[in-house]
Enzyme design. Structure first.
Site, PDB file in Angstrom:
ATOM      1  CE  LYS A  60      -1.741   5.258  13.782  1.00 52.57           C
ATOM      2  NZ  LYS A  60      -1.003   5.435  12.532  1.00 52.57           N
ATOM      3  CG  ASP A  87      -0.469   2.253  11.067  1.00 51.13           C
ATOM      4  OD1 ASP A  87      -0.616   1.294  10.289  1.00 51.13           O
ATOM      5  OD2 ASP A  87      -1.188   3.272  11.036  1.00 51.13           O
ATOM      6  CE  LYS A  89      -2.256   3.050   7.481  1.00 50.71           C
ATOM      7  NZ  LYS A  89      -1.483   3.907   8.397  1.00 50.71           N
ATOM      8  CG  PHE A  90       5.257  -3.609   6.225  1.00 51.61           C
ATOM      9  CD1 PHE A  90       6.128  -2.541   6.032  1.00 51.61           C
ATOM     10  CD2 PHE A  90       5.309  -4.284   7.440  1.00 51.61           C
ATOM     11  CE1 PHE A  90       7.047  -2.165   7.015  1.00 51.61           C
ATOM     12  CE2 PHE A  90       6.213  -3.916   8.423  1.00 51.61           C
ATOM     13  CZ  PHE A  90       7.082  -2.856   8.210  1.00 51.61           C
ATOM     14  CG  HIS A  91       0.365  -2.842  -0.362  1.00 52.11           C
ATOM     15  ND1 HIS A  91      -0.436  -1.983  -1.074  1.00 52.11           N
ATOM     16  CD2 HIS A  91      -0.018  -4.085  -0.735  1.00 52.11           C
ATOM     17  CE1 HIS A  91      -1.263  -2.676  -1.846  1.00 52.11           C
ATOM     18  NE2 HIS A  91      -1.016  -3.961  -1.661  1.00 52.11           N
ATOM     19  CG  ASP A  92       7.160  -4.330  -1.782  1.00 47.54           C
ATOM     20  OD1 ASP A  92       7.240  -4.996  -2.830  1.00 47.54           O
ATOM     21  OD2 ASP A  92       7.799  -3.299  -1.573  1.00 47.54           O
ATOM     22  N   PRO A  94       5.852 -10.748  -1.511  1.00 45.98           N
ATOM     23  CG  PRO A  94       4.721 -12.767  -1.891  1.00 45.98           C
ATOM     24  CD  PRO A  94       5.151 -11.500  -2.588  1.00 45.98           C
ATOM     25  CB  THR A 151     -10.778   4.925   8.201  1.00 39.31           C
ATOM     26  OG1 THR A 151      -9.537   5.592   8.478  1.00 39.31           O
ATOM     27  CG2 THR A 151     -10.824   3.630   8.963  1.00 39.31           C
ATOM     28  CD  GLN A 222      -9.703   8.842   9.648  1.00 36.61           C
ATOM     29  OE1 GLN A 222     -10.193   7.959   8.933  1.00 36.61           O
ATOM     30  NE2 GLN A 222      -8.474   8.746  10.134  1.00 36.61           N
ATOM     31  NE  ARG A 243      -6.097  13.991  11.659  1.00 38.31           N
ATOM     32  CZ  ARG A 243      -6.473  13.775  10.413  1.00 38.31           C
ATOM     33  NH1 ARG A 243      -6.280  14.716   9.496  1.00 38.31           N
ATOM     34  NH2 ARG A 243      -7.039  12.633  10.052  1.00 38.31           N
TER      35      ARG A 243
HETATM   36  O1  LIG Z   1      -7.485   2.834   7.735  1.00 33.92           O
HETATM   37  C1  LIG Z   1      -6.700   3.503   8.427  1.00 33.92           C
HETATM   38  C2  LIG Z   1      -5.491   3.006   8.886  1.00 33.92           C
HETATM   39  C3  LIG Z   1      -4.695   3.787   9.667  1.00 33.92           C
HETATM   40  N1  LIG Z   1      -5.049   5.032  10.003  1.00 33.92           N
HETATM   41  C4  LIG Z   1      -4.139   5.818  10.881  1.00 33.92           C
HETATM   42  O2  LIG Z   1      -4.807   6.132  12.102  1.00 33.92           O
HETATM   43  C5  LIG Z   1      -4.507   7.449  12.487  1.00 33.92           C
HETATM   44  C6  LIG Z   1      -5.779   8.243  12.584  1.00 33.92           C
HETATM   45  O3  LIG Z   1      -5.490   9.563  13.007  1.00 33.92           O
HETATM   46  P1  LIG Z   1      -6.615  10.666  13.206  1.00 33.92           P
HETATM   47  O4  LIG Z   1      -5.848  11.912  13.472  1.00 33.92           O
HETATM   48  O5  LIG Z   1      -7.463  10.221  14.365  1.00 33.92           O
HETATM   49  O6  LIG Z   1      -7.407  10.734  11.940  1.00 33.92           O
HETATM   50  C7  LIG Z   1      -3.504   8.014  11.489  1.00 33.92           C
HETATM   51  O7  LIG Z   1      -2.219   7.872  12.022  1.00 33.92           O
HETATM   52  C8  LIG Z   1      -3.656   7.114  10.272  1.00 33.92           C
HETATM   53  O8  LIG Z   1      -2.430   6.919   9.600  1.00 33.92           O
HETATM   54  C9  LIG Z   1      -6.246   5.545   9.577  1.00 33.92           C
HETATM   55  O9  LIG Z   1      -6.620   6.701   9.861  1.00 33.92           O
HETATM   56  N2  LIG Z   1      -7.046   4.751   8.805  1.00 33.92           N
END
Ligand SMILES: O=c1ccn([C@@H]2O[C@H](COP(=O)(O)O)[C@@H](O)[C@H]2O)c(=O)[nH]1
Length: 270
Positions: A60, A87, A89-92, A94, A151, A222, A243
């Protein structure tokens, strides 16, 4: 010792204890369900990680790395035949997300993220633009997936800070359904909601779960996590695990422990 320090310490003990008991190769396919984030700030660090973990097939690229070194890292991954989850995460509005998705799709990446809260018009525009970009470049169309709810947020923050009046699981479900209604291929959700999303959105909807934490790893920021085996059994297609692997004393051993846990879980699922 704080809870986090205790979790890190137990993780370290387990990693050292089992290191010699594990096979050198990882002869299974569950490893292909693990997406490892390259959350580092230079191409050199990213390549070092990729080379440390040759078994990882899906990487990723997120905001930190892409902002630091640009699309060059995507070429590096493609040269090594890796799959890519872009990843950003586009947010803008249309027009802007459509432009970004069209450009991102041209790189030949496999997954692209957009926040569901960009809204229906933006999601539909992003989907069409991703198809257009891929066709222009003659590469497969990437799967566009909607972020349901980060998350790192919990129910209290959803209600008190974001002022969202729905219960958290219902909100995450509604955001995933919005993505599905707009023609997106799947959603990013926490492992805690994945079972409900799987039941409602069906088997063909791709569910990608970050926030996955082995029992021996600390949670960090998280807030809605489950273990790899729990997330897999609940119906996730892919687990994003950063991580616990990348910051482990021995990333290869951490990956092997996760792989073994997933293998055992998959036998139960089958
Ligand atoms: O809701 C979300 C969306 C994206 N992420 C991404 O996933 C990884 C998680 O990394 P860890 O080190 O396992 O916590 C990270 O790159 C986030 O940008 C997310 O955690 N939650």
């Amino acid at each position: 010792m704080s809870n986090q320090e205790s979790a890190d310490f137990i993780g370290l003990i387990l990693t050292v204890k089992f290191a010699n008991l594990l096979p050198q190769n990882i002869p299974n396919m569950t490893i292909d369900k693990v997406i490892v984030p390259l959350d580092v700030s230079s191409q050199a660090d990213a390549i070092a990680l990729i080379e440390t973990l040759p078994q990882v097939t899906f990487w990723k690229v997120g905001l930190e790395l892409f902002v630091s070194c640009g699309p060059q890292i995507l070429k590096q991954l493609k040269q090594r035949n890796k799959r890519i989850f872009l990843d950003l995460k586009f947010h803008d509005i249309p027009n802007t997300v459509a432009g970004a998705c069209r450009a991102a799709a041209r790189y030949g990446v496999d997954l692209i993220t957009i926040h569901a809260t960009a809204g229906k018009v933006a999601l539909k525009a992003a989907q069409s633009a991703a198809e257009m970009g891929a066709n222009e470049a003659g590469v497969p169309v990437p799967k566009l997936i909607a972020i349901s709810l980060l998350t790192s947020l919990n129910a209290r923050e959803l209600a008190l800070d974001l002022k969202i009046p729905l219960e958290l699981p219902e909100y995450a479900l509604q955001m995933a359904l919005l993505g599905q209604e707009c023609g997106l291929a799947g959603a990013v959700c926490s492992p805690q909601e994945v079972a409900q999303l799987r039941r409602t959105c069906g088997d063909d909807f791709l569910l990608v779960c970050p926030g996955v934490r082995p029992s021996w790893a600390s949670k960090g920021d998280q807030k809605r996590s489950l273990t790899p085996s729990e997330a897999l059994k609940a119906g996730a297609n892919y687990l994003v695990i950063g991580r616990p692997i990348t910051e482990a004393n021995n990333p290869m051993t951490a990956l092997k422990l996760i792989s073994q846990e997933l293998d055992a879980a998959e036998k139960i699922v089958k």
